[in-house]
Design an enzyme around this catalytic site. Structure first.
Site, short mmCIF file in Angstrom:
data_model
loop_
_atom_site.label_atom_id
_atom_site.label_comp_id
_atom_site.label_asym_id
_atom_site.label_seq_id
_atom_site.Cartn_x
_atom_site.Cartn_y
_atom_site.Cartn_z
N LYS A 13 -5.08 8.01 1.94
CA LYS A 13 -6.31 7.24 2.18
C LYS A 13 -6.29 6.59 3.57
CE LYS A 13 -5.76 4.35 -1.29
NZ LYS A 13 -4.55 4.78 -2.01
N ARG A 88 -9.43 -1.84 -6.90
CA ARG A 88 -8.33 -1.28 -7.66
C ARG A 88 -8.40 -1.66 -9.14
NH1 ARG A 88 -4.40 -0.78 -3.05
NH2 ARG A 88 -2.45 0.07 -3.79
N ARG A 127 7.78 8.58 2.66
CA ARG A 127 7.32 7.37 3.33
C ARG A 127 8.36 6.26 3.19
NH1 ARG A 127 2.04 4.49 1.17
NH2 ARG A 127 0.80 6.20 1.99
N ARG A 135 7.09 -1.96 4.63
CA ARG A 135 6.68 -1.09 3.53
C ARG A 135 7.78 -1.05 2.47
NH1 ARG A 135 1.32 0.97 3.20
NH2 ARG A 135 2.31 1.56 1.28
N ARG A 146 4.04 1.73 -9.64
CA ARG A 146 2.78 1.83 -8.89
C ARG A 146 1.87 2.88 -9.52
NH1 ARG A 146 2.46 0.14 -3.29
NH2 ARG A 146 1.60 2.13 -2.67
P1 AMP Z 1 -1.52 -0.47 -0.44
O1 AMP Z 1 -1.01 -0.54 0.94
O2 AMP Z 1 -3.02 -0.31 -0.50
O3 AMP Z 1 -0.82 0.58 -1.27
O4 AMP Z 1 -1.21 -1.87 -1.12
C1 AMP Z 1 0.12 -2.37 -1.23
C2 AMP Z 1 0.19 -3.39 -2.37
O5 AMP Z 1 -0.71 -4.48 -2.11
C3 AMP Z 1 -0.24 -2.88 -3.74
O6 AMP Z 1 0.81 -2.23 -4.42
C4 AMP Z 1 -0.66 -4.17 -4.44
O7 AMP Z 1 0.46 -4.92 -4.84
C5 AMP Z 1 -1.33 -4.92 -3.30
N1 AMP Z 1 -2.78 -4.60 -3.22
C6 AMP Z 1 -3.43 -3.94 -2.21
N2 AMP Z 1 -4.73 -3.82 -2.47
C7 AMP Z 1 -4.93 -4.41 -3.68
C8 AMP Z 1 -6.07 -4.60 -4.51
N3 AMP Z 1 -7.28 -4.15 -4.15
N4 AMP Z 1 -5.88 -5.24 -5.69
C9 AMP Z 1 -4.68 -5.72 -6.06
N5 AMP Z 1 -3.57 -5.56 -5.34
C10 AMP Z 1 -3.68 -4.92 -4.15
#
Ligand code: AMP
Length: 189
Positions: A13, A88, A127, A135, A146
């Site tokens: 994404k 999400r 990754r 990360r 996840r």
């Molecule tokens: P991402 O980089 O989008 O994979 O986000 C990393 C982490 O941030 C996720 O595993 C969640 O813990 C948190 N996170 C990011 N976006 C959201 C969201 N829209 N709702 C809840 N938690 C989020």
């Protein structure tokens, strides 16, 4: 043009969002990036978020919605935005609908980047290997969580947009260029 890029962790994404940002001069809004900024700045929110992110769980809807509401009102969103990693949960999707309605805006398209699970696991492990401290959430131990959380909390969001007839699915198991090409084709319609 306001878009949502939808897909499990590791679907690509973020990569596609950056390409679309360059092409259409719209902004990318990644809740994951916004949270990582808070973590790096060691704010109170960042301290709470880090523990949750490191476990692979979701940060609360309240925290996310207050961040999004402030972000979407900013003037740089006027030309359009791409939501990456948000919404999400069903609650986030419903609340987003209300916020946008109040702003006289709407989501034009939701683009689901669909990937097969094995490929996904491979990508996330890759990754994780390349990851720096920021990360740390991608460590393989939490990968399963996840994906579990994605299935449980995030997949219902797809159904929500499908019912609203704005959901489009792209095959994410192709190379980056082909995925981009398919997205651009979709946006022409
Ligand atoms: P991402 O980089 O989008 O994979 O986000 C990393 C982490 O941030 C996720 O595993 C969640 O813990 C948190 N996170 C990011 N976006 C959201 C969201 N829209 N709702 C809840 N938690 C989020």
């Amino acid at each position: 043009m306001n878009l949502i890029l939808f897909g499990p962790p590791g679907a690509g994404k973020g990569t596609q969002a950056k390409i679309l940002v360059d092409k259409f001069k719209i902004v990318q809004i990644s809740t994951g990036d916004m949270l990582r900024e808070e973590v790096n700045a060691r704010t109170d929110l960042g301290k709470v978020a880090k523990l949750i992110m490191d476990s692979g769980d979701l940060v609360s809807d309240e925290i996310i919605m207050s961040m999004i509401e402030k972000r979407i009102c900013k003037s740089d969103c006027e030309k359009g935005f791409i939501l990456d990693g948000f919404p999400r949960t069903l609650k986030q999707a419903v609340d987003l609908g209300e916020i946008l309605e109040n702003l006289n805006k709407k989501i034009n398209k939701v683009i689901e980047i669909n990937v097969d699970e094995e490929l996904l696991i491979e990508r996330i492990i890759q990754r994780a290997k390349e990851s720096n401290y920021n990360r740390g959430d991608d460590k393989t131990e939490i990968l399963k969580n996840r994906i579990f959380v994605y299935r449980k909390d995030t997949l219902p969001v797809l159904k929500y947009y499908k019912e609203r007839e704005i959901l489009n699915t792209i095959n994410g198991m192709q190379n980056i260029e082909k995925v981009t090409k398919d997205i651009l084709e979709l946006l022409k319609l």
